[in-house]
Design a protein around this motif. Structure first.
Motif, PDB file in Angstrom:
ATOM      1  N   UNK A 298     -50.117  19.798  -4.006  1.00  0.00           N
ATOM      2  CA  UNK A 298     -49.818  20.911  -3.314  1.00  0.00           C
ATOM      3  C   UNK A 298     -51.210  21.888  -3.720  1.00  0.00           C
ATOM      4  N   UNK A 299     -51.626  22.731  -3.079  1.00  0.00           N
ATOM      5  CA  UNK A 299     -52.686  23.523  -3.141  1.00  0.00           C
ATOM      6  C   UNK A 299     -52.793  24.421  -4.452  1.00  0.00           C
ATOM      7  N   UNK A 300     -53.943  24.433  -5.106  1.00  0.00           N
ATOM      8  CA  UNK A 300     -53.798  25.172  -6.442  1.00  0.00           C
ATOM      9  C   UNK A 300     -53.449  26.947  -6.140  1.00  0.00           C
ATOM     10  N   UNK A 301     -53.490  27.498  -5.028  1.00  0.00           N
ATOM     11  CA  UNK A 301     -53.022  28.853  -4.674  1.00  0.00           C
ATOM     12  C   UNK A 301     -51.192  28.755  -4.957  1.00  0.00           C
ATOM     13  N   UNK A 302     -50.792  27.741  -4.680  1.00  0.00           N
ATOM     14  CA  UNK A 302     -49.443  27.581  -4.623  1.00  0.00           C
ATOM     15  C   UNK A 302     -48.592  26.875  -5.705  1.00  0.00           C
ATOM     16  N   UNK A 303     -49.470  26.411  -6.772  1.00  0.00           N
ATOM     17  CA  UNK A 303     -48.681  25.861  -7.637  1.00  0.00           C
ATOM     18  C   UNK A 303     -48.214  26.511  -8.677  1.00  0.00           C
ATOM     19  N   UNK A 304     -47.075  25.848  -9.323  1.00  0.00           N
ATOM     20  CA  UNK A 304     -46.362  26.468 -10.360  1.00  0.00           C
ATOM     21  C   UNK A 304     -47.048  25.943 -11.827  1.00  0.00           C
ATOM     22  N   UNK A 305     -46.788  26.817 -13.011  1.00  0.00           N
ATOM     23  CA  UNK A 305     -47.481  26.422 -13.948  1.00  0.00           C
ATOM     24  C   UNK A 305     -47.328  24.915 -14.382  1.00  0.00           C
ATOM     25  N   UNK A 306     -45.996  24.638 -14.261  1.00  0.00           N
ATOM     26  CA  UNK A 306     -45.596  23.334 -14.711  1.00  0.00           C
ATOM     27  C   UNK A 306     -46.330  22.161 -13.888  1.00  0.00           C
ATOM     28  N   UNK A 307     -46.363  22.387 -12.660  1.00  0.00           N
ATOM     29  CA  UNK A 307     -46.817  21.394 -11.594  1.00  0.00           C
ATOM     30  C   UNK A 307     -48.486  21.344 -11.835  1.00  0.00           C
TER      31      UNK A 307
ATOM     32  N   UNK B  91     -37.565  18.387 -12.765  1.00  0.00           N
ATOM     33  CA  UNK B  91     -37.491  19.760 -12.643  1.00  0.00           C
ATOM     34  C   UNK B  91     -38.898  20.173 -12.128  1.00  0.00           C
ATOM     35  N   UNK B  92     -39.990  19.406 -12.214  1.00  0.00           N
ATOM     36  CA  UNK B  92     -41.409  19.735 -12.090  1.00  0.00           C
ATOM     37  C   UNK B  92     -41.342  19.793 -10.362  1.00  0.00           C
ATOM     38  N   UNK B  93     -40.940  19.168  -9.712  1.00  0.00           N
ATOM     39  CA  UNK B  93     -41.098  19.288  -8.056  1.00  0.00           C
ATOM     40  C   UNK B  93     -39.736  20.250  -7.797  1.00  0.00           C
ATOM     41  N   UNK B  94     -38.827  20.362  -8.298  1.00  0.00           N
ATOM     42  CA  UNK B  94     -37.739  21.136  -8.000  1.00  0.00           C
ATOM     43  C   UNK B  94     -38.172  22.583  -8.121  1.00  0.00           C
ATOM     44  N   UNK B  95     -38.990  22.965  -9.343  1.00  0.00           N
ATOM     45  CA  UNK B  95     -39.479  24.318  -9.474  1.00  0.00           C
ATOM     46  C   UNK B  95     -40.679  24.590  -8.336  1.00  0.00           C
ATOM     47  N   UNK B  96     -41.404  23.426  -7.938  1.00  0.00           N
ATOM     48  CA  UNK B  96     -42.449  23.692  -7.071  1.00  0.00           C
ATOM     49  C   UNK B  96     -42.107  23.977  -5.812  1.00  0.00           C
TER      50      UNK B  96
ATOM     51  N   UNK C 109     -35.761  23.253   1.849  1.00  0.00           N
ATOM     52  CA  UNK C 109     -34.313  23.361   1.142  1.00  0.00           C
ATOM     53  C   UNK C 109     -33.889  21.939   0.948  1.00  0.00           C
ATOM     54  N   UNK C 110     -33.733  21.162   2.280  1.00  0.00           N
ATOM     55  CA  UNK C 110     -33.107  19.914   2.188  1.00  0.00           C
ATOM     56  C   UNK C 110     -33.494  18.820   1.362  1.00  0.00           C
ATOM     57  N   UNK C 111     -35.077  19.030   1.226  1.00  0.00           N
ATOM     58  CA  UNK C 111     -35.684  18.067   0.261  1.00  0.00           C
ATOM     59  C   UNK C 111     -35.313  18.505  -1.404  1.00  0.00           C
ATOM     60  N   UNK C 112     -35.209  19.652  -1.673  1.00  0.00           N
ATOM     61  CA  UNK C 112     -34.825  20.013  -2.772  1.00  0.00           C
ATOM     62  C   UNK C 112     -33.399  19.935  -3.167  1.00  0.00           C
ATOM     63  N   UNK C 113     -32.727  19.785  -2.149  1.00  0.00           N
ATOM     64  CA  UNK C 113     -31.027  19.352  -2.186  1.00  0.00           C
ATOM     65  C   UNK C 113     -30.997  18.039  -2.755  1.00  0.00           C
ATOM     66  N   UNK C 114     -32.157  17.073  -2.037  1.00  0.00           N
ATOM     67  CA  UNK C 114     -31.823  15.757  -2.378  1.00  0.00           C
ATOM     68  C   UNK C 114     -32.553  15.187  -3.859  1.00  0.00           C
ATOM     69  N   UNK C 115     -33.351  16.228  -4.391  1.00  0.00           N
ATOM     70  CA  UNK C 115     -33.744  15.971  -5.699  1.00  0.00           C
ATOM     71  C   UNK C 115     -32.812  15.532  -6.660  1.00  0.00           C
ATOM     72  N   UNK C 116     -33.117  14.439  -7.495  1.00  0.00           N
ATOM     73  CA  UNK C 116     -32.045  14.083  -8.649  1.00  0.00           C
ATOM     74  C   UNK C 116     -32.019  15.029  -9.614  1.00  0.00           C
TER      75      UNK C 116
END
Length: 246
Positions: A83-92, A148-153, A239-246
């Motif tokens: 994910x490009x830096x301008x859109x990254x969360x702190x954890x990512x 949680x890293x990708x979920x938050x991202x 939203x669909x991918x987020x819902x599929x996350x474990x």
């Protein structure tokens, strides 16, 4: 000092001083240097600027791009794998920085993360640059040891997608032989500097200003936009991918 007095002392236009004071315009190092001198700040402003754009917090070859982001009117990015830096969360950002610099001490990793988050402040201005981000779908399906890293991202991408001057699109994984398979790139439109492209590999980055090559990247970005899901469908897929996350 009034704005007019500041403009005269720093040899900047009053409109520039006004825009800087209101936070509507990003700074260049030369601006900060002049303001520091005009205010007899003895390097305090300049040191603050350099703290964000120094090699400690930012890879040296990226510094030119980071400075250009501050005054860009349009930023277009394609992310393949990251994910490009301008859109990254702190954890990512922290995980990606650790992966990219596995031998760096913790304090340098934290400096890199702070610098990356500081760059994102351009999106919070009253008049931010136009920002278009296209991601290969595989980028947001990447698994991390901490789910949680990708979920938050993904949440961050969704939040950005509702901003009026930000567009986020996904290129579906089932898209055959799309032109972005050879890697990520970035396009910036900067007043007085023209358009340029930036590509990065492990341990190296390249700024490209040759018009013919830049136009080639612009064509590729246009083709990727056509191959990508529309913004609303991309949001639904996130939203669909987020819902599929474990």
């Amino acid at each position: 000092m009034t704005q007019q007095e500041m403009a005269q002392s720093s040899f900047l236009s009053q409109s520039t001083v006004s825009s800087l004071e209101a936070g509507d315009k990003g700074t260049k190092r030369e601006h900060v240097e002049r303001l520091d001198t005009a205010l007899t700040a003895n390097g305090a402003l300049l040191n603050a600027w350099d703290a964000y754009f120094s090699p400690n917090g930012m890879i040296d070859y990226f510094r030119e791009v980071a400075e250009a982001e501050q005054t860009a009117t349009e930023i277009r990015e394609y992310g393949f794998g990251v994910v490009p830096g301008l859109a990254q969360t702190e954890g990512y950002a922290r995980v990606i920085s650790q992966m990219g610099s596995p031998h760096a001490p913790p304090e340098k990793i934290e400096a890199m993360v702070r610098a990356r988050l500081h760059r994102q402040s351009i999106l919070d201005r009253e008049h931010p640059p136009m920002c278009a981000i296209i991601l290969d779908e595989s980028t947001v399906m990447r698994a991390f040891s901490d789910p949680g890293i990708m979920y938050a991202q993904i949440n961050r991408l969704l939040e950005l997608s509702y901003r009026p001057r930000v567009t986020i699109q996904l290129v579906p994984m089932l898209t055959e032989q799309h032109p972005g398979l050879d890697g990520s790139f970035k396009l910036l439109a900067v007043p007085d500097s023209g358009d340029f492209a930036y590509i990065e590999g492990r341990g190296a980055g390249l700024t490209i200003r040759e018009p013919g090559i830049v136009q080639g990247y612009e064509r590729v970005f246009g083709e990727l936009r056509s191959a990508a899901l529309p913004a609303s469908a991309s949001r639904a897929r996130l939203e669909e991918i987020r819902g599929e996350a474990p």
